[in-house]
Each structure stands twice: as structure tokens, then as C-alpha cells.
Design a protein around this motif. Structure first.
Motif, PDB file in Angstrom:
ATOM      1  N   ILE A 409       0.835  -1.209   0.000  1.00  0.00           N
ATOM      2  CA  ILE A 409       0.000   0.000   0.000  1.00  0.00           C
ATOM      3  C   ILE A 409       0.867   1.255   0.000  1.00  0.00           C
ATOM      4  O   ILE A 409       0.529   2.257  -0.653  1.00  0.00           O
ATOM      5  N   ALA A 410       1.976   1.226   0.716  1.00  0.00           N
ATOM      6  CA  ALA A 410       2.880   2.378   0.708  1.00  0.00           C
ATOM      7  C   ALA A 410       3.453   2.615  -0.688  1.00  0.00           C
ATOM      8  O   ALA A 410       3.615   3.770  -1.120  1.00  0.00           O
ATOM      9  N   GLN A 411       3.745   1.537  -1.401  1.00  0.00           N
ATOM     10  CA  GLN A 411       4.255   1.675  -2.760  1.00  0.00           C
ATOM     11  C   GLN A 411       3.191   2.216  -3.707  1.00  0.00           C
ATOM     12  O   GLN A 411       3.476   3.014  -4.607  1.00  0.00           O
ATOM     13  N   ILE A 412       1.945   1.812  -3.496  1.00  0.00           N
ATOM     14  CA  ILE A 412       0.850   2.268  -4.366  1.00  0.00           C
ATOM     15  C   ILE A 412       0.542   3.741  -4.120  1.00  0.00           C
ATOM     16  O   ILE A 412       0.348   4.519  -5.057  1.00  0.00           O
ATOM     17  N   THR A 413       0.494   4.131  -2.841  1.00  0.00           N
ATOM     18  CA  THR A 413       0.015   5.472  -2.496  1.00  0.00           C
ATOM     19  C   THR A 413       1.134   6.479  -2.231  1.00  0.00           C
ATOM     20  O   THR A 413       0.897   7.685  -2.314  1.00  0.00           O
ATOM     21  N   HIS A 414       2.325   5.993  -1.871  1.00  0.00           N
ATOM     22  CA  HIS A 414       3.438   6.869  -1.455  1.00  0.00           C
ATOM     23  C   HIS A 414       3.035   7.756  -0.285  1.00  0.00           C
ATOM     24  O   HIS A 414       3.538   8.878  -0.131  1.00  0.00           O
ATOM     25  N   ALA A 415       2.109   7.246   0.546  1.00  0.00           N
ATOM     26  CA  ALA A 415       1.666   7.972   1.739  1.00  0.00           C
ATOM     27  C   ALA A 415       2.698   7.797   2.852  1.00  0.00           C
ATOM     28  O   ALA A 415       3.541   6.893   2.797  1.00  0.00           O
ATOM     29  N   HIS A 444      -7.247  -0.449  -6.206  1.00  0.00           N
ATOM     30  CA  HIS A 444      -6.390  -1.617  -6.037  1.00  0.00           C
ATOM     31  C   HIS A 444      -5.790  -1.654  -4.627  1.00  0.00           C
ATOM     32  O   HIS A 444      -5.546  -2.736  -4.085  1.00  0.00           O
ATOM     33  N   ALA A 445      -5.562  -0.511  -4.004  1.00  0.00           N
ATOM     34  CA  ALA A 445      -5.097  -0.500  -2.614  1.00  0.00           C
ATOM     35  C   ALA A 445      -6.212  -0.919  -1.662  1.00  0.00           C
ATOM     36  O   ALA A 445      -5.959  -1.557  -0.628  1.00  0.00           O
ATOM     37  N   LEU A 446      -7.461  -0.577  -2.006  1.00  0.00           N
ATOM     38  CA  LEU A 446      -8.594  -1.010  -1.188  1.00  0.00           C
ATOM     39  C   LEU A 446      -8.706  -2.527  -1.168  1.00  0.00           C
ATOM     40  O   LEU A 446      -9.013  -3.127  -0.126  1.00  0.00           O
TER      41      LEU A 446
END
Length: 486
Positions: A409-415, A444-446
Motif C-alpha cells: 500500500i505504501a508503494q501504491i500510495t506513497h503515503a 487496487h489499494a482497497l
């Protein structure tokens, strides 16, 4: 085409369908763990289909698939994380679907399946008892022998099912009646009749959904309401086996035994003592770390600060309702909250996480090793090595699931990694608290977050047993060699 060829042509699809049906039946009934996963997945699919109907949304439009799936997973797995505005998106029909899914998911997949079988067939056979027992003790899921000197014996499964059903109904009705006056002050009498059962169900099942405008924040000055919700969430988090074990003292001549902890089973003692220590320890930690935070406790007086510390400690274990925005916590407070969420509640409860008994067994193992003891002991009892191995496996699998989901998820969102980690652990622990990240996740993160919720609710022991299906007996011993550890 001849008549024989035509008959063969008609028989081929039937044979394929029959064999597929036989394979699916054998796959799901061979192991309670696989059956649990299939039942949970089926509940999610049914709930998704209902929430996808136009009548389920307030504006009578079709809810996007990702949001419908995520809400269904969050409801069935009694989590409370949301990807839509719960106060405005769903219609009364949608809220009713969520209410039903929360109660069904809170009782447990195998427990529900066994209840339905008992209602239909009017009896409970050995296979049904074994399936239901998988919800009370994940060690049974391995398919091997299980020592029956535990909280719920196989012969008592029928009584446990009655306890689950009655406790769910009675507790939610009583809680609904207790909080109805508070609801009446905030809403009209009709809306209060709708909201009171909702809050009672969300509290007992440890689900963080609040469906009214303003959420639980509108009751910030109502200490009675907050106390009832906090106690209800704690009761739901200790687990049905503990409630069953304590309830047995109420129907026996020696009812005073209920007040004598020495008569309780080891599981009951470990669950209640560890839960109490986590409750107090979490409250003290939040009080010490957040007392000067202007966004959390800094603007509260002493009484409010102490009360909110205990409330937040209870809800981070799995309740998911809070007056404090988790995203406003200091980094230290966020770490404490993450640790409490990762542990969760009791085994076979409405709470998630690795479970308090897992933490207790691991702590006792560390203490025994430090004392140089050959066995792990507690309250005059010895904890066998297979229970210790399962505790280590649960910890390792839980940490791995959270780590992988956080990275993806961190890779997808860069949050910010702290926010991602907090929400991922909240998902795994089926807590429902969020820094605000989950509602803004792309589709896709969901789905990744939904899978994490599903794994957390089903349980790492159940997942591992579903893959292995059966325990294997090894009739030989390999040579011993000791690697260096530590």
C-alpha cells in the motif's frame, strides 16, 4: 448423431458438474478451516451483492464495486474501516444489510453454519460439533488430537452455540435499552429506535461503524453513554468461550464460584488478566504520551483526560470508536495504538489481532526461559509445547501479513509510512480506526486492505490449517543439530 452419441453428449457436462461438485464438497468439508474460509467468503459475496443494489445507496445509484466489496468485507469481518461516507452514502436498506452482516460476522462463520444446521436438522452430529469447535479453539483445525481439558469441551458445543446466540441477543437488547435515552436526546424517538440497536451491535461486535451524522463525537459529554459503550466493547472482546465458561457458574448450585478466580480455567484467567493489563497499560501510556497534545488530550481537563485515556485504550484493542482523531496522535501515541491493535482481543471473540492469549503464552515462555525453567507454567498448570508453537506461528504470520500489506500500500500510495502502518494494523486487527488514509485509497489499494481484513478476521491459524488441511504423523526422528540462536 445417434441416440447413444446424443446421450453421451448430454452426460458429459453432467459428469463434469458432478465431479466438480464432489471436489468442492470434499474440499470444504474435509477441514473446518477450509469450510470457515468458504463461509466467510460466501457471506462477503452475498453482502457485496446486496450493497451493490441501487436501493442500498441513498441516491439510488449503484455503488462502485470496490466500495461495495470493501464495505462488505469490513462489515462481515466486524472491522469498521470505510471507503465511503457512512453517514450519507447508504440508505436505510443498506444500513440494515450492514447491521445484519455485522451480527452474522460477529458470531463467527463456523458457529453460524452450525446454528443453521442445528435449526434445519434439529440435531448436531459429530461432524457439526467438530466444525463448530473450530471457532472455539483454532488448535482443533489441524485435525489432530486435542486435549479436552479446556474452556469448551466437544460435548458442550451445543451449549456454546446457545450461549453465543443468547448472549448476542440479550446483550445487544440490554445495551440498546440503556443507551436509548441518550439517543432520544440527540434524535427523535423514531430515529433513536433505529440508532440504538445499531450502536449496541457495533459496540458488542467491536465494529467501528457509526452511521449517524457526527458519529460518536456527538456523545462526547455523555459519560453514561460512553461508559456503556466501553464496557460492551470490552465484553465482546473477551470471547464467547470466556462468556460461556463464566455463564456455567450461573446455572450451577455453587454460583459463588463465579466470584472465585481460582475456579476459572487457565484460558479464562489468561484472557481476563491480560485484557485488564492491556486496558490499564494502554490508558496509562496514552495519558503519559498525549497529555500535552493540543489536538488530543491537551485541551481536556483532568477528568476528561483520564476517562478518554481508558476509552481510547479500550477502542484501540478492537472497538474502533473514538472521540480522538488517530491521525492527530503523536508518533509515540500512534505506536502504542498500533501495538494494542495488533494484539486485539480474546480468542473466538468479535475482536481481531493475534489475541491476548497468544501474547500471554509468549510472555510466559520468555519469562520461563529467563528463569531457566524446562516448561512454561501458569497458575499451577503447564502449557504444552504445541500451544507455544502455535503462538509463535500466529505472531510470525501476523507480523508478515502486516509488513507485506504495508509495503504494497505504501508503494501504491506513497503515503507516510506511519499512517499506512497504522491503518494496515487496524485492518488486520479488525479495529476500524483510521488516520484518514483508508477512505482516500485507490481501488487496487482497497482490495489489498480488504484482503488484510479478511486474513485478520479468519485468523492465521485457520489460514495455515486450511492450506495444510490435516496434521501429518511422522513415524521417525531426524538427527538433532542445534543452530546458534540469538
Amino acid at each position: 448423431m445417434s441416440g447413444r452419441q446424443h446421450a453421451r453428449g448430454d452426460a458429459w457436462p453432467q459428469r463434469v458438474a458432478r465431479r466438480l461438485g464432489q471436489w468442492f464438497r470434499a474440499f470444504t468439508t474435509h477441514s473446518p478451516s477450509r469450510f470457515a474460509i468458504v463461509v466467510f467468503a460466501s457471506l462477503v459475496l452475498v453482502t457485496t451483492a446486496l450493497l451493490s443494489l441501487p436501493i442500498a445507496s441513498a441516491d439510488r445509484t449503484v455503488t462502485p464495486l470496490a466500495d461495495a466489496v470493501f464495505t462488505a468485507v469490513s462489515a462481515v469481518c466486524v472491522t469498521g474501516l470505510t471507503s465511503v461516507d457512512m453517514t450519507s452514502h447508504w440508505s436505510h436498506f443498506g444500513e440494515a444489510v450492514i447491521y445484519g452482516a455485522v451480527n452474522v460476522g460477529g458470531m463467527g462463520a463456523l458457529t453460524l453454519a452450525s446454528m443453521l444446521g442445528l435449526i434445519i436438522s434439529k440435531r448436531m452430529g459429530l461432524r457439526a460439533k467438530l466444525i463448530a469447535a473450530g471457532d472455539t479453539n483454532p488448535l482443533r483445525a489441524h485435525g489432530g488430537a486435542v486435549n479436552e481439558s479446556q474452556t469448551v469441551r466437544l460435548g458442550e458445543v451445543g451449549l456454546l452455540l446457545r450461549t453465543v446466540a443468547l448472549s448476542t441477543v440479550i446483550i445487544e437488547v440490554v445495551v440498546g435499552l440503556l443507551i436509548y435515552p441518550s439517543m432520544l436526546q440527540k434524535f427523535g424517538w423514531a430515529a433513536a429506535l433505529w440508532e440504538a440497536p445499531m450502536y449496541a451491535a457495533m459496540a458488542f461486535t467491536n465494529t467501528g461503524f457509526t452511521l449517524n451524522e457526527g458519529g460518536i463525537g456527538i456523545f462526547a459529554d455523555d459519560y453514561f453513554f460512553m461508559t456503556v459503550i466501553m464496557i460492551t466493547a470490552f465484553i465482546g472482546s473477551v470471547g464467547f468461550p470466556v462468556l460461556f465458561a463464566l455463564s456455567r457458574h450461573l446455572v450451577t448450585p455453587g454460583r459463588a464460584a463465579l466470584l472465585r478466580p481460582s475456579t476459572w480455567s487457565l484460558h479464562v484467567k489468561l484472557t481476563l488478566i491480560t485484557s485488564g493489563l492491556l486496558l490499564v497499560g494502554g490508558a496509562v501510556s496514552f495519558l503519559a504520551l498525549e497529555y500535552d497534545n493540543p489536538h488530543t488530550f491537551g485541551q481536556l481537563d483532568v477528568t476528561d483526560t483520564i476517562f478518554q485515556s481508558f476509552f481510547l485504550s479500550t477502542m484501540t484493542r478492537s472497538g474502533g470508536m473514538t472521540f480522538i482523531d488517530p491521525g492527530e496522535l503523536y508518533g509515540s501515541g500512534m505506536v502504542v495504538g498500533s501495538m494494542l491493535m495488533f494484539v486485539g482481543g480474546g480468542s473466538a471473540s468479535t475482536a481481531g489481532g493475534i489475541k491476548v492469549t497468544t501474547l500471554a503464552v509468549l510472555a510466559l515462555a520468555v519469562w520461563s526461559e529467563a528463569r531457566g525453567r524446562q516448561s512454561v507454567q501458569a497458575f499451577g498448570r503447564r502449557i504444552p509445547s504445541d500451544v507455544q508453537r502455535v503462538a509463535v506461528a500466529v505472531l510470525a504470520w501476523g507480523a508478515t501479513i502486516c509488513a507485506v500489506a504495508t509495503i504494497v500500500i505504501a508503494q501504491i500510495t506513497h503515503a507516510p509510512i506511519a499512517e499506512v502502518l497504522f491503518d494496515v494494523i487496524s485492518a488486520f486487527g479488525t479495529v476500524g480506526l483510521s488516520t484518514g488514509l483508508t477512505e482516500a485509497l485507490p481501488d487496487h489499494a482497497l482490495y489489498v486492505m480488504g484482503i488484510t481484513i479478511f486474513m485478520g478476521r479468519v485468523g492465521t491459524v485457520t489460514l495455515a490449517a486450511a492450506v495444510a488441511a490435516t496434521s501429518r504423523t511422522q513415524h521417525y526422528a531426524l538427527p538433532v543439530e542445534r543452530p546458534i540462536v540469538g
